[in-house]
Write an enzyme that holds these catalytic residues in place. Structure first.
Site, mmCIF file in Angstrom:
data_model
loop_
_atom_site.group_PDB
_atom_site.id
_atom_site.type_symbol
_atom_site.label_atom_id
_atom_site.label_comp_id
_atom_site.label_asym_id
_atom_site.label_seq_id
_atom_site.Cartn_x
_atom_site.Cartn_y
_atom_site.Cartn_z
ATOM 1 N N HIS A 243 -2.343 -1.463 10.066
ATOM 2 C CA HIS A 243 -1.090 -1.016 10.721
ATOM 3 C C HIS A 243 -1.151 0.180 11.486
ATOM 4 C CE1 HIS A 243 0.762 -3.487 7.115
ATOM 5 N NE2 HIS A 243 -0.167 -2.853 6.315
HETATM 6 O O1 RIB Z 1 3.694 -0.451 5.278
HETATM 7 C C1 RIB Z 1 2.560 0.018 5.727
HETATM 8 C C2 RIB Z 1 2.596 1.531 6.016
HETATM 9 O O2 RIB Z 1 2.781 2.063 4.825
HETATM 10 C C3 RIB Z 1 1.262 2.039 6.401
HETATM 11 O O3 RIB Z 1 1.636 3.136 7.193
HETATM 12 C C4 RIB Z 1 0.413 2.312 5.340
HETATM 13 O O4 RIB Z 1 -0.337 3.547 5.392
HETATM 14 C C5 RIB Z 1 1.613 2.833 4.383
HETATM 15 O O5 RIB Z 1 2.021 4.113 4.820
#
Ligand code: RIB
Ligand code: CA
Length: 313
Positions: A243
């Site tokens: 992500h």
């Molecule tokens: O939903 C994914 C996000 O939430 C990413 O940034 C992960 O590190 C958590 O913070």
């Protein structure tokens, strides 16, 4: 072109760690003025520690790390140990940090930096809940117009939710902070689950990190080996979704990404759909566009960049 000046606001988190490693290995593209920790994946005392662990892993102990808000603006903190493990950086065995944490509160560092640097020259890279950012905007509204751009990981449209059926974790944890940010008028680029779920660490990609044979490369392979479990079980996906590195990769190679400028509103009132990013992808309302919402990426190009840059550390 000189490197962009950035502040990384983060809740490490294995994917945050990879995003930070990418930034710290790319001095020609970005100058990291500071790293500000926020409560999210794990509580603040762990996210601020993990941020320093990652800086030491990268051999960049000169980057100042600040602790910020330990809970959302108006809600109980929700964490994600079920995804990231109890330390937030489960997977590799990394030593406790020896570099100090800065005394200044992260929110004050963000405000002071935006007031000191020339207007329009500092980009906020936000990898966790938006609590620090919204708190800075509320405390010092004069800094809002001084922000060059916000590039954040959060939200979803086609992918809907990963923490509830309708919400992505970063927005869900602090929807009020997200609402303040999306209504601020700042130029925002959003990396939602729609694109990050296409950035999967398949086995060959994981092997490429491990085959670097460096402490950072091996640690990244071990981190993604650990946190892929959640997505494999939930989505049957073919590896961990990276992500947060989509945020720092965008600053290096925006051409790897594609999306639309659309209106994005945040649900803050409904318990059922709290934290939903109501993204007008199809332009069915006359609400003004307030964000560039990314929907796709060149995944092979993304991973080639990650391996090349992290291989430098
Ligand atoms: O939903 C994914 C996000 O939430 C990413 O940034 C992960 O590190 C958590 O913070
Ligand atoms: Ca994160």
């Amino acid at each position: 072109m000189p490197p962009r000046k950035i502040i990384i606001d983060t809740d490490p988190g294995q994917d945050d760690a990879v995003a930070i490693l990418l930034a710290l290995s790319s001095p020609e593209d970005m100058e990291v003025l500071g790293i500000t920790a926020v409560a999210g994946n794990v509580p603040l005392e762990l996210t601020q520690k993990n941020a320093r662990i990652v800086c030491e892993l990268a051999g960049k102990t000169d980057v100042p790390v600040f602790a910020g808000c330990d809970r959302p603006l108006g809600r109980q903190l929700v964490t994600a140990e079920h995804v990231h493990g109890k330390t937030g950086l489960d997977g590799p065995s990394l030593p406790d940090p020896t570099m100090p944490m800065q005394d200044q509160h992260a929110v004050d560092f963000i405000i002071e930096t935006l007031r000191r640097e020339d207007a329009g020259t500092v980009t906020l890279c936000v990898l966790g809940p938006l609590t620090n950012i919204a708190t800075a905007f509320e405390k010092a509204p004069d800094v809002i117009e001084r922000v060059q751009q916000i590039v954040l990981m959060g939200g979803a449209y086609f992918e809907v939710g990963n923490i509830t059926p309708t919400a992505e974790f970063n927005i869900y944890v602090d929807p009020e902070a997200a609402e303040i940010t999306f209504k601020s008028g700042v130029d925002i680029v959003v990396m939602p689950l729609d694109v990050t779920h296409k950035a999967l660490v398949t086995q060959p990609r994981n092997d490429a990190f491990r085959d670097l044979g460096t402490p950072s490369g091996i640690a990244v392979a071990q981190m993604t080996d650990f946190f892929e479990r959640f997505d494999k079980e939930k989505y049957g996906s073919n590896g961990a979704p990276l992500h947060d590195p989509c945020v720092t990769a965008y600053l290096i190679a925006p051409e790897l990404f594609s999306g639309r400028r659309i209106n994005v509103e945040i649900e803050t009132r409904s318990d059922l759909t709290r934290g939903m990013t109501v993204a007008d992808w199809w332009g069915v309302t006359d609400r003004p566009a307030n964000a560039t919402f990314i929907g796709d990426l060149d995944a092979d190009g993304f991973f080639a960049l990650l391996v090349e840059r992290i291989g430098r550390l």
